[in-house]
Design a protein around this motif. Sequence first.
Motif, PDB file in Angstrom:
ATOM      1  N   ASN A  21      10.601  -1.130 -13.175  1.00 47.02           N
ATOM      2  CA  ASN A  21      10.437   0.345 -13.034  1.00 47.02           C
ATOM      3  C   ASN A  21      10.425   0.702 -11.386  1.00 47.02           C
ATOM      4  O   ASN A  21      10.105  -0.388 -10.757  1.00 47.02           O
ATOM      5  N   PHE A  23       9.755   1.373  -7.592  1.00 41.70           N
ATOM      6  CA  PHE A  23      10.003   0.475  -6.608  1.00 41.70           C
ATOM      7  C   PHE A  23      10.592  -0.828  -6.901  1.00 41.70           C
ATOM      8  O   PHE A  23      11.546  -1.383  -6.206  1.00 41.70           O
ATOM      9  N   ASP A  42       7.279  -8.752 -15.174  1.00 47.51           N
ATOM     10  CA  ASP A  42       6.613  -7.374 -15.451  1.00 47.51           C
ATOM     11  C   ASP A  42       5.954  -7.783 -16.692  1.00 47.51           C
ATOM     12  O   ASP A  42       6.225  -8.772 -17.317  1.00 47.51           O
ATOM     13  N   ASP A  63       0.778 -10.661 -17.173  1.00 45.74           N
ATOM     14  CA  ASP A  63      -0.097  -9.454 -17.336  1.00 45.74           C
ATOM     15  C   ASP A  63      -0.937  -9.919 -15.704  1.00 45.74           C
ATOM     16  O   ASP A  63      -1.835 -10.730 -15.937  1.00 45.74           O
ATOM     17  N   GLN A  64      -0.559  -9.012 -15.000  1.00 46.03           N
ATOM     18  CA  GLN A  64      -1.475  -9.273 -13.592  1.00 46.03           C
ATOM     19  C   GLN A  64      -3.043  -9.009 -13.686  1.00 46.03           C
ATOM     20  O   GLN A  64      -3.679  -9.589 -12.859  1.00 46.03           O
ATOM     21  N   ASN A  86       4.093  -6.674  -5.936  1.00 40.55           N
ATOM     22  CA  ASN A  86       4.580  -4.916  -6.010  1.00 40.55           C
ATOM     23  C   ASN A  86       4.023  -4.269  -7.479  1.00 40.55           C
ATOM     24  O   ASN A  86       3.456  -3.231  -7.317  1.00 40.55           O
ATOM     25  N   GLY A 137       1.030  -2.102  -0.552  1.00 42.08           N
ATOM     26  CA  GLY A 137       0.036  -1.334  -0.398  1.00 42.08           C
ATOM     27  C   GLY A 137       0.036  -0.124  -0.814  1.00 42.08           C
ATOM     28  O   GLY A 137       0.815   0.628  -1.747  1.00 42.08           O
ATOM     29  N   TYR A 151      -8.210   2.953  -6.444  1.00 47.20           N
ATOM     30  CA  TYR A 151      -6.869   2.644  -6.156  1.00 47.20           C
ATOM     31  C   TYR A 151      -6.914   2.294  -4.795  1.00 47.20           C
ATOM     32  O   TYR A 151      -6.348   1.262  -4.142  1.00 47.20           O
ATOM     33  N   LYS A 155      -6.150  -1.114  -2.596  1.00 51.59           N
ATOM     34  CA  LYS A 155      -4.988  -1.433  -1.831  1.00 51.59           C
ATOM     35  C   LYS A 155      -5.520  -1.642  -0.347  1.00 51.59           C
ATOM     36  O   LYS A 155      -4.766  -2.369   0.455  1.00 51.59           O
ATOM     37  N   PRO A 181       3.461   2.589   1.123  1.00 54.08           N
ATOM     38  CA  PRO A 181       4.329   3.551   1.096  1.00 54.08           C
ATOM     39  C   PRO A 181       3.556   5.025   0.804  1.00 54.08           C
ATOM     40  O   PRO A 181       2.190   4.945   0.342  1.00 54.08           O
ATOM     41  N   SER A 184       6.133   8.537  -3.627  1.00 50.78           N
ATOM     42  CA  SER A 184       7.570   8.711  -3.924  1.00 50.78           C
ATOM     43  C   SER A 184       7.390   8.767  -5.360  1.00 50.78           C
ATOM     44  O   SER A 184       6.631   8.420  -6.204  1.00 50.78           O
ATOM     45  N   THR A 186       8.121   8.007  -8.680  1.00 47.02           N
ATOM     46  CA  THR A 186       8.484   7.147  -9.719  1.00 47.02           C
ATOM     47  C   THR A 186       7.649   7.676 -10.810  1.00 47.02           C
ATOM     48  O   THR A 186       6.686   8.462 -10.971  1.00 47.02           O
TER      49      THR A 186
HETATM   50  N1  LIG Z   1       5.225   5.691  -6.395  1.00 47.63           N
HETATM   51  C1  LIG Z   1       4.305   6.036  -5.178  1.00 47.63           C
HETATM   52  O1  LIG Z   1       4.042   6.839  -4.849  1.00 47.63           O
HETATM   53  C2  LIG Z   1       3.550   4.505  -4.648  1.00 47.63           C
HETATM   54  C3  LIG Z   1       3.105   4.893  -3.202  1.00 47.63           C
HETATM   55  C4  LIG Z   1       2.367   4.049  -2.792  1.00 47.63           C
HETATM   56  C5  LIG Z   1       2.289   2.567  -3.278  1.00 47.63           C
HETATM   57  N2  LIG Z   1       2.812   2.570  -4.654  1.00 47.63           N
HETATM   58  C6  LIG Z   1       2.858   1.151  -5.242  1.00 47.63           C
HETATM   59  O2  LIG Z   1       3.734   0.641  -5.417  1.00 47.63           O
HETATM   60  C7  LIG Z   1       3.997  -0.426  -6.607  1.00 47.63           C
HETATM   61  C8  LIG Z   1       5.102   0.069  -7.486  1.00 47.63           C
HETATM   62  O3  LIG Z   1       4.716   1.469  -7.901  1.00 47.63           O
HETATM   63  P1  LIG Z   1       5.798   2.273  -8.834  1.00 47.63           P
HETATM   64  O4  LIG Z   1       5.656   3.603  -8.073  1.00 47.63           O
HETATM   65  O5  LIG Z   1       7.047   1.898  -8.874  1.00 47.63           O
HETATM   66  O6  LIG Z   1       5.343   2.455 -10.228  1.00 47.63           O
HETATM   67  P2  LIG Z   1       5.945   2.137 -11.700  1.00 47.63           P
HETATM   68  O7  LIG Z   1       4.724   2.454 -12.795  1.00 47.63           O
HETATM   69  O8  LIG Z   1       7.107   2.945 -11.783  1.00 47.63           O
HETATM   70  O9  LIG Z   1       5.939   0.506 -11.476  1.00 47.63           O
HETATM   71  C9  LIG Z   1       5.114  -0.292 -11.597  1.00 47.63           C
HETATM   72  C10 LIG Z   1       5.469  -1.592 -12.362  1.00 47.63           C
HETATM   73  O10 LIG Z   1       4.302  -2.418 -12.497  1.00 47.63           O
HETATM   74  C11 LIG Z   1       4.319  -2.747 -13.626  1.00 47.63           C
HETATM   75  N3  LIG Z   1       2.914  -3.217 -14.185  1.00 47.63           N
HETATM   76  C12 LIG Z   1       1.910  -2.550 -14.130  1.00 47.63           C
HETATM   77  N4  LIG Z   1       0.734  -3.106 -14.724  1.00 47.63           N
HETATM   78  C13 LIG Z   1       1.266  -4.468 -14.616  1.00 47.63           C
HETATM   79  C14 LIG Z   1       0.260  -5.635 -14.934  1.00 47.63           C
HETATM   80  N5  LIG Z   1      -0.676  -5.681 -15.478  1.00 47.63           N
HETATM   81  N6  LIG Z   1       1.021  -6.910 -14.942  1.00 47.63           N
HETATM   82  C15 LIG Z   1       2.474  -6.965 -14.622  1.00 47.63           C
HETATM   83  N7  LIG Z   1       2.992  -5.839 -14.241  1.00 47.63           N
HETATM   84  C16 LIG Z   1       2.520  -4.527 -14.262  1.00 47.63           C
HETATM   85  C17 LIG Z   1       4.536  -2.100 -14.783  1.00 47.63           C
HETATM   86  O11 LIG Z   1       5.145  -2.468 -15.820  1.00 47.63           O
HETATM   87  C18 LIG Z   1       5.817  -1.339 -13.925  1.00 47.63           C
HETATM   88  O12 LIG Z   1       6.876  -1.923 -13.963  1.00 47.63           O
HETATM   89  C19 LIG Z   1       2.381  -0.300  -7.079  1.00 47.63           C
HETATM   90  O13 LIG Z   1       1.728  -1.514  -6.564  1.00 47.63           O
HETATM   91  C20 LIG Z   1       1.802   1.050  -6.549  1.00 47.63           C
HETATM   92  O14 LIG Z   1       0.635   0.866  -6.492  1.00 47.63           O
HETATM   93  C21 LIG Z   1       3.378   3.563  -5.278  1.00 47.63           C
END
Ligand SMILES: NC(=O)c1ccc[n+]([C@@H]2O[C@H](COP(=O)([O-])OP(=O)(O)OC[C@H]3O[C@@H](n4cnc5c(N)ncnc54)[C@H](O)[C@@H]3O)[C@@H](O)[C@H]2O)c1
Length: 246
Positions: A21, A23, A42, A63-64, A86, A137, A151, A155, A181, A184, A186
Amino acid sequence: MSLTRELDLTGRRVLITGAANGFGAAMAQRFHEAGARLILADIEEQPVTAVAAKYNAEALFFDQADLASVDRLATQAGAVDILINNAGVLVAKPLLETSLEEMRRTIDVDFVGALRLLQQVGRGMVERRRGVILSIGSQTAFCGGENRAVYAAAKAAIIQITKAAAVEWGPHGVRVLCLAPGRSLTRMTVQTTQEGKSGDRGLARVPLGRWGTADEVAKMALFLASDAASYVTGETLIADGGYVHG
Ligand SMILES: NC(=O)c1ccc[n+]([C@@H]2O[C@H](COP(=O)([O-])OP(=O)(O)OC[C@H]3O[C@@H](n4cnc5c(N)ncnc54)[C@H](O)[C@@H]3O)[C@@H](O)[C@H]2O)c1
């Protein structure tokens, strides 16, 4: 060498976690365009398999939050040239309403699991004397933010590990970086943003006047992971439209 060639990743093995999903999926597209051989991991099997099918990539499930599963992923992925660390979760709640279980889940996924993967993949890179690790981060590590306490702390820990690992592994040819970032839209953030539980003072504080996109994060990740950024390590780049300065 031309900048275009330095941005080219032909033949590089790139492991992207959280690739089903947001990013991660956007980065899969950009890294594929740059010629990388992708390993996409994932916890969500069907969605990551679908993304992998688009880019002729290998899909792995893990599973992370489970360190044995993280170790298995590192073994299955084998020798990778670039790790995009990520995968992450967000529990968007006030600190006083956050349960111990939610705290643990956030720390386990966003810090301990990400740290373990960095360590295990980094070990092989140090042995081979080359590699790049880019962790994702968050701007919240710098400015905190309502409903983001645990959170943001997790980070922030990733940012510190980035600096320390960069110092230890730089002499072995391994660069370690973080990309932070801002918001954004998502799956992670779209719901809390629409509900007004945004966790910050909102769009008015973003000098560029809009939220970011997953593709903007993906392009910056590609630059940092490529040879175009060959003299950058230990650094965290904030990509947030200027929010932290607003
Ligand atoms: N979207 C934002 O605004 C934003 C801003 C700053 C940082 N981030 C960071 O960017 C990264 C990606 O986030 P995103 O916005 O694409 O979110 P998202 O929810 O669209 O994607 C996160 C992905 O991580 C996977 N995931 C979650 N838990 C997991 C686990 N235990 N084991 C394996 N995979 C797992 C999910 O299945 C998903 O595909 C994350 O680390 C998030 O913290 C996001």
